[in-house]
Design a protein around this motif. Structure first.
Motif, short mmCIF file in Angstrom:
data_model
loop_
_atom_site.label_atom_id
_atom_site.label_comp_id
_atom_site.label_asym_id
_atom_site.label_seq_id
_atom_site.Cartn_x
_atom_site.Cartn_y
_atom_site.Cartn_z
N SER A 95 -0.65 -11.91 -7.16
CA SER A 95 -0.78 -13.04 -8.08
C SER A 95 -0.48 -12.52 -9.47
N VAL A 96 -0.01 -13.40 -10.34
CA VAL A 96 0.38 -13.01 -11.68
C VAL A 96 -0.64 -13.52 -12.69
N ASN A 97 -1.11 -12.63 -13.55
CA ASN A 97 -1.99 -13.02 -14.64
C ASN A 97 -1.12 -13.00 -15.90
N PHE A 98 -0.65 -14.18 -16.31
CA PHE A 98 0.26 -14.26 -17.45
C PHE A 98 -0.44 -13.93 -18.77
N GLU A 99 -1.71 -14.29 -18.88
CA GLU A 99 -2.45 -14.03 -20.12
C GLU A 99 -2.62 -12.53 -20.37
N LYS A 100 -2.93 -11.77 -19.32
CA LYS A 100 -3.17 -10.34 -19.46
C LYS A 100 -1.93 -9.49 -19.14
N HIS A 101 -0.86 -10.14 -18.71
CA HIS A 101 0.42 -9.48 -18.42
C HIS A 101 0.33 -8.43 -17.31
N PHE A 102 -0.23 -8.82 -16.16
CA PHE A 102 -0.24 -7.90 -15.03
C PHE A 102 -0.25 -8.65 -13.71
N PHE A 103 0.09 -7.91 -12.65
CA PHE A 103 0.01 -8.41 -11.29
C PHE A 103 -1.27 -7.88 -10.67
N GLU A 104 -1.83 -8.66 -9.75
CA GLU A 104 -3.01 -8.21 -9.02
C GLU A 104 -2.85 -8.64 -7.57
N GLY A 105 -3.26 -7.77 -6.64
CA GLY A 105 -3.13 -8.14 -5.25
C GLY A 105 -3.27 -6.96 -4.33
N SER A 106 -2.61 -7.07 -3.18
CA SER A 106 -2.70 -6.03 -2.18
C SER A 106 -1.35 -5.83 -1.50
N VAL A 107 -1.22 -4.66 -0.91
CA VAL A 107 -0.02 -4.32 -0.13
C VAL A 107 -0.49 -3.73 1.19
N GLU A 108 0.01 -4.28 2.26
CA GLU A 108 -0.28 -3.72 3.59
C GLU A 108 0.97 -2.99 4.06
N VAL A 109 0.81 -1.69 4.30
CA VAL A 109 1.93 -0.84 4.71
C VAL A 109 1.82 -0.58 6.21
N SER A 110 2.88 -0.87 6.93
CA SER A 110 2.97 -0.49 8.33
C SER A 110 3.88 0.72 8.42
N ALA A 111 3.48 1.71 9.22
CA ALA A 111 4.26 2.93 9.31
C ALA A 111 4.17 3.52 10.70
N LYS A 112 5.18 4.30 11.03
CA LYS A 112 5.22 5.02 12.30
C LYS A 112 5.12 6.51 11.99
N VAL A 113 4.16 7.17 12.63
CA VAL A 113 3.99 8.61 12.44
C VAL A 113 5.00 9.32 13.33
N LEU A 114 5.94 10.01 12.71
CA LEU A 114 6.99 10.73 13.45
C LEU A 114 6.55 12.14 13.81
N ASP A 115 5.72 12.72 12.97
CA ASP A 115 5.21 14.08 13.18
C ASP A 115 3.71 13.97 13.40
N LYS A 116 3.28 14.17 14.63
CA LYS A 116 1.86 14.00 14.99
C LYS A 116 0.93 14.97 14.26
N SER A 117 1.49 16.02 13.67
CA SER A 117 0.65 16.97 12.93
C SER A 117 0.42 16.51 11.48
N ALA A 118 1.06 15.43 11.06
CA ALA A 118 0.90 14.94 9.68
C ALA A 118 -0.53 14.45 9.46
N THR A 119 -1.12 14.86 8.37
CA THR A 119 -2.49 14.45 8.03
C THR A 119 -2.54 13.63 6.75
N LYS A 120 -1.40 13.57 6.05
CA LYS A 120 -1.34 12.83 4.79
C LYS A 120 -0.04 12.05 4.72
N MET A 121 -0.11 10.92 4.03
CA MET A 121 1.08 10.12 3.75
C MET A 121 1.34 10.20 2.25
N TYR A 122 2.57 10.50 1.88
CA TYR A 122 2.96 10.61 0.48
C TYR A 122 3.88 9.44 0.15
N LEU A 123 3.56 8.73 -0.92
CA LEU A 123 4.36 7.60 -1.36
C LEU A 123 4.68 7.74 -2.84
N ASP A 124 5.70 7.03 -3.29
CA ASP A 124 6.06 6.99 -4.70
C ASP A 124 5.42 5.77 -5.34
#
Length: 102
Positions: free
Chosen positions: A28-57
């Motif tokens: 949702s957009v807050n025009f008065e305060k000039h920011f977005f607020e909300g949530s993001v649901e990420v779906s992902a497939k683990v290719l390396d079963k030894s991975a313990t962390k996910m790195y995102l930009d």
């Protein structure tokens, strides 16, 4: 910056270990305060079963909480220092991800 060897020097993402398959963005957009607020649901497939962390930009995000959609377990996360290409978001993966994350 993380000590993980990155496959792309312009990204913090560990996409050779974990592949994002879908992003469900609810904002949702807050025009008065000039920011977005909300949530993001990420779906992902683990290719390396030894991975313990996910790195995102990310850049300029104020993340309040990250949780596993299935178990509702809050996940530990860290936002790294701002670099030339933004910041890294490091998320500890749930132990029982069964190769799928959401």
């Amino acid at each position: 910056m993380t000590d993980v060897t990155r496959p792309d020097m312009h990204s913090y993402a560990n996409f050779k270990e974990i592949m994002c398959t879908n992003l469900d963005i609810n904002l949702s957009v807050n025009f008065e305060k000039h920011f977005f607020e909300g949530s993001v649901e990420v779906s992902a497939k683990v290719l390396d079963k030894s991975a313990t962390k996910m790195y995102l930009d990310v850049q300029l995000l104020d993340i309040k909480e990250i949780s596993d959609v299935k178990s509702k377990e809050k996940l530990n996360f860290l936002i790294g220092h701002k670099g030339e290409f933004g910041q890294e978001l490091v998320i500890d993966l749930p132990a029982n991800n069964n190769g799928q994350l959401r």
